[in-house]
Design a protein around this motif. Sequence first.
Motif, PDB file in Angstrom:
ATOM      1  N   ASN A   7       0.811  -1.213   0.000  1.00 24.41           N
ATOM      2  CA  ASN A   7       0.000   0.000   0.000  1.00 24.41           C
ATOM      3  C   ASN A   7       0.848   1.268   0.000  1.00 24.41           C
ATOM      4  O   ASN A   7       0.308   2.370   0.008  1.00 24.41           O
ATOM      5  N   LYS A   8       2.170   1.118  -0.034  1.00 20.75           N
ATOM      6  CA  LYS A   8       3.079   2.260   0.020  1.00 20.75           C
ATOM      7  C   LYS A   8       3.443   2.738  -1.388  1.00 20.75           C
ATOM      8  O   LYS A   8       3.720   1.930  -2.281  1.00 20.75           O
ATOM      9  N   VAL A   9       3.455   4.046  -1.564  1.00 24.18           N
ATOM     10  CA  VAL A   9       3.804   4.646  -2.852  1.00 24.18           C
ATOM     11  C   VAL A   9       5.011   5.557  -2.666  1.00 24.18           C
ATOM     12  O   VAL A   9       5.000   6.455  -1.815  1.00 24.18           O
ATOM     13  N   ILE A  10       6.044   5.328  -3.456  1.00 27.33           N
ATOM     14  CA  ILE A  10       7.262   6.136  -3.412  1.00 27.33           C
ATOM     15  C   ILE A  10       7.074   7.383  -4.270  1.00 27.33           C
ATOM     16  O   ILE A  10       6.639   7.299  -5.424  1.00 27.33           O
ATOM     17  N   ILE A  11       7.445   8.539  -3.732  1.00 28.33           N
ATOM     18  CA  ILE A  11       7.491   9.772  -4.510  1.00 28.33           C
ATOM     19  C   ILE A  11       8.949  10.130  -4.774  1.00 28.33           C
ATOM     20  O   ILE A  11       9.747  10.246  -3.842  1.00 28.33           O
ATOM     21  N   THR A  12       9.290  10.290  -6.046  1.00 28.62           N
ATOM     22  CA  THR A  12      10.584  10.819  -6.456  1.00 28.62           C
ATOM     23  C   THR A  12      10.404  12.260  -6.891  1.00 28.62           C
ATOM     24  O   THR A  12       9.510  12.552  -7.689  1.00 28.62           O
ATOM     25  N   ALA A  13      11.256  13.148  -6.396  1.00 27.92           N
ATOM     26  CA  ALA A  13      11.240  14.546  -6.820  1.00 27.92           C
ATOM     27  C   ALA A  13      12.426  14.791  -7.749  1.00 27.92           C
ATOM     28  O   ALA A  13      13.577  14.686  -7.329  1.00 27.92           O
TER      29      ALA A  13
ATOM     30  N   GLY B  25       7.410  15.023   1.705  1.00 25.37           N
ATOM     31  CA  GLY B  25       6.981  13.646   1.482  1.00 25.37           C
ATOM     32  C   GLY B  25       7.728  12.874   0.417  1.00 25.37           C
ATOM     33  O   GLY B  25       7.429  11.692   0.189  1.00 25.37           O
ATOM     34  N   ALA B  26       8.709  13.490  -0.247  1.00 26.56           N
ATOM     35  CA  ALA B  26       9.489  12.764  -1.252  1.00 26.56           C
ATOM     36  C   ALA B  26      10.473  11.823  -0.571  1.00 26.56           C
ATOM     37  O   ALA B  26      11.222  12.233   0.320  1.00 26.56           O
ATOM     38  N   ALA B  27      10.480  10.558  -0.986  1.00 27.54           N
ATOM     39  CA  ALA B  27      11.439   9.589  -0.452  1.00 27.54           C
ATOM     40  C   ALA B  27      12.753   9.619  -1.211  1.00 27.54           C
ATOM     41  O   ALA B  27      13.799   9.257  -0.674  1.00 27.54           O
ATOM     42  N   ILE B  28      12.700  10.043  -2.486  1.00 30.08           N
ATOM     43  CA  ILE B  28      13.860  10.038  -3.377  1.00 30.08           C
ATOM     44  C   ILE B  28      13.979  11.413  -4.033  1.00 30.08           C
ATOM     45  O   ILE B  28      12.963  12.015  -4.403  1.00 30.08           O
ATOM     46  N   VAL B  29      15.203  11.892  -4.203  1.00 29.55           N
ATOM     47  CA  VAL B  29      15.439  13.062  -5.048  1.00 29.55           C
ATOM     48  C   VAL B  29      16.333  12.649  -6.209  1.00 29.55           C
ATOM     49  O   VAL B  29      17.333  11.951  -6.027  1.00 29.55           O
ATOM     50  N   HIS B  30      15.924  13.052  -7.406  1.00 24.67           N
ATOM     51  CA  HIS B  30      16.660  12.746  -8.629  1.00 24.67           C
ATOM     52  C   HIS B  30      17.444  13.995  -9.020  1.00 24.67           C
ATOM     53  O   HIS B  30      16.869  15.067  -9.215  1.00 24.67           O
ATOM     54  N   LEU B  31      18.771  13.842  -9.129  1.00 22.57           N
ATOM     55  CA  LEU B  31      19.655  14.988  -9.265  1.00 22.57           C
ATOM     56  C   LEU B  31      20.279  15.109 -10.644  1.00 22.57           C
ATOM     57  O   LEU B  31      20.906  14.167 -11.143  1.00 22.57           O
TER      58      LEU B  31
ATOM     59  N   ALA C  11      -3.557   4.087 -10.104  1.00 24.44           N
ATOM     60  CA  ALA C  11      -4.567   3.056 -10.337  1.00 24.44           C
ATOM     61  C   ALA C  11      -3.938   1.721 -10.711  1.00 24.44           C
ATOM     62  O   ALA C  11      -4.486   0.656 -10.390  1.00 24.44           O
ATOM     63  N   LEU C  12      -2.773   1.768 -11.366  1.00 25.27           N
ATOM     64  CA  LEU C  12      -2.120   0.553 -11.848  1.00 25.27           C
ATOM     65  C   LEU C  12      -1.090  -0.001 -10.875  1.00 25.27           C
ATOM     66  O   LEU C  12      -0.449  -1.013 -11.152  1.00 25.27           O
ATOM     67  N   GLY C  13      -0.908   0.654  -9.738  1.00 27.76           N
ATOM     68  CA  GLY C  13      -0.022   0.113  -8.715  1.00 27.76           C
ATOM     69  C   GLY C  13       1.420   0.550  -8.800  1.00 27.76           C
ATOM     70  O   GLY C  13       2.296  -0.096  -8.208  1.00 27.76           O
ATOM     71  N   GLY C  14       1.702   1.650  -9.499  1.00 26.14           N
ATOM     72  CA  GLY C  14       3.076   2.119  -9.627  1.00 26.14           C
ATOM     73  C   GLY C  14       3.424   3.204  -8.629  1.00 26.14           C
ATOM     74  O   GLY C  14       2.609   3.613  -7.801  1.00 26.14           O
ATOM     75  N   HIS C  15       4.655   3.678  -8.731  1.00 27.59           N
ATOM     76  CA  HIS C  15       5.151   4.773  -7.907  1.00 27.59           C
ATOM     77  C   HIS C  15       5.207   6.050  -8.749  1.00 27.59           C
ATOM     78  O   HIS C  15       5.066   6.005  -9.978  1.00 27.59           O
ATOM     79  N   LEU C  16       5.417   7.201  -8.096  1.00 28.18           N
ATOM     80  CA  LEU C  16       5.264   8.491  -8.760  1.00 28.18           C
ATOM     81  C   LEU C  16       6.564   9.277  -8.818  1.00 28.18           C
ATOM     82  O   LEU C  16       7.364   9.251  -7.879  1.00 28.18           O
TER      83      LEU C  16
ATOM     84  N   LEU D  41       4.525  20.407  -6.158  1.00 28.92           N
ATOM     85  CA  LEU D  41       4.272  19.197  -6.933  1.00 28.92           C
ATOM     86  C   LEU D  41       4.350  17.952  -6.054  1.00 28.92           C
ATOM     87  O   LEU D  41       3.573  17.010  -6.230  1.00 28.92           O
ATOM     88  N   VAL D  42       5.280  17.951  -5.086  1.00 33.01           N
ATOM     89  CA  VAL D  42       5.345  16.837  -4.136  1.00 33.01           C
ATOM     90  C   VAL D  42       4.087  16.814  -3.279  1.00 33.01           C
ATOM     91  O   VAL D  42       3.483  15.749  -3.066  1.00 33.01           O
ATOM     92  N   GLU D  43       3.676  17.958  -2.777  1.00 34.33           N
ATOM     93  CA  GLU D  43       2.488  18.023  -1.915  1.00 34.33           C
ATOM     94  C   GLU D  43       1.244  17.543  -2.647  1.00 34.33           C
ATOM     95  O   GLU D  43       0.404  16.842  -2.067  1.00 34.33           O
ATOM     96  N   ARG D  44       1.122  17.871  -3.934  1.00 33.79           N
ATOM     97  CA  ARG D  44      -0.035  17.391  -4.694  1.00 33.79           C
ATOM     98  C   ARG D  44       0.006  15.872  -4.842  1.00 33.79           C
ATOM     99  O   ARG D  44      -1.026  15.202  -4.745  1.00 33.79           O
ATOM    100  N   ALA D  45       1.193  15.315  -5.067  1.00 35.56           N
ATOM    101  CA  ALA D  45       1.316  13.860  -5.159  1.00 35.56           C
ATOM    102  C   ALA D  45       0.953  13.198  -3.833  1.00 35.56           C
ATOM    103  O   ALA D  45       0.279  12.163  -3.808  1.00 35.56           O
ATOM    104  N   VAL D  46       1.397  13.794  -2.722  1.00 40.35           N
ATOM    105  CA  VAL D  46       1.051  13.263  -1.400  1.00 40.35           C
ATOM    106  C   VAL D  46      -0.465  13.231  -1.231  1.00 40.35           C
ATOM    107  O   VAL D  46      -1.046  12.223  -0.790  1.00 40.35           O
ATOM    108  N   ASN D  47      -1.122  14.315  -1.578  1.00 38.84           N
ATOM    109  CA  ASN D  47      -2.581  14.380  -1.440  1.00 38.84           C
ATOM    110  C   ASN D  47      -3.269  13.349  -2.325  1.00 38.84           C
ATOM    111  O   ASN D  47      -4.238  12.698  -1.904  1.00 38.84           O
ATOM    112  N   ALA D  48      -2.768  13.191  -3.556  1.00 34.96           N
ATOM    113  CA  ALA D  48      -3.370  12.217  -4.479  1.00 34.96           C
ATOM    114  C   ALA D  48      -3.241  10.800  -3.925  1.00 34.96           C
ATOM    115  O   ALA D  48      -4.186  10.000  -4.003  1.00 34.96           O
ATOM    116  N   ILE D  49      -2.087  10.485  -3.371  1.00 34.87           N
ATOM    117  CA  ILE D  49      -1.870   9.155  -2.790  1.00 34.87           C
ATOM    118  C   ILE D  49      -2.842   8.908  -1.642  1.00 34.87           C
ATOM    119  O   ILE D  49      -3.463   7.839  -1.536  1.00 34.87           O
TER     120      ILE D  49
END
Length: 276
Positions: free
Chosen positions: A3-9, A42-48, A221-226, A247-255
């Motif tokens: 049930n956990k969804v990873i957010i990458t920023a 709420g981002a677990a990962i940052v892409h640099l 809906a398909l079970g992926g991460h964001l 953008l992270v906050e919107r993803a958190v709310n959507a999750i």
Amino acid sequence: MENKVIITAALTGAVTPKEINENIPLTPVEIAEDAYRCWKAGAAIVHLHMRDDNGFGTMDKEKFRETIELIKAYEDCDVVINCTSSGAKAPTDEERMAHIKELKPEIASFDAGTFNWMPNVVFMNSPQFLEKLGVCLQETGVKPEIEIFDSGMMGITKYYVKKGILPAGPTHFQFVLGVLGGMAATVDNLLVLKNQLPEDATWSAFGIGAGHMPIMYATLALGGHLRVGLEDNVYFSKGVKATNVQLVERAVNAIKVFGKEVATPDEARKILGISK
């Protein structure tokens, strides 16, 4: 963890200037500050990606080093570091891997093929470079994030896994939809890619620009991460400039609205099979 969804920023990218959106971070200090704020949101990962002193994309390993050190200087921050292996004009193969070899981020991108990034660029990822990069990632213990821009790249990835250039699994894929020259940002195209995944794979997806919202909700809906961030989308809504944190906050709310939970960095590590 199901049930956990990873957010990458994805904080800055290599191209878009501040003239388009003044909130795009360019310097190591700006990137590190945004990374910390996104982690707090709420981002677990940052892409640099890195920028040079003129604001253009660079593979300068010292820029990566400075930025990562600044992020780690926030003593309470345990965000997962994900470094690009692309993002400069005509870098050498060694320049694309030098920061990975020396800094050993937890994750690094593996762009699984070459294509015309319209209208002006050939995004070069030759078989020779991909073999070297795959070996580099395995030797350094860095988790590959397989970036997929078109369906043929799924076959390339399977080939390298079979040859042992990429680890046998579980493989982590990042579906990049909406780049002109790659697959368009449609739900149908997302399904095409998802249906080619190995059974034990993890995956994330995003749409460029206007494709951001449809792909985000379809991915949930398909079970992926964001993945979200100013590298991919500089507007929060039509004509309204975004910040990475928004953008992270919107993803958190959507999750949360979707009935799922936002993964912490350590939960993301467990899901992706990486050690801190």
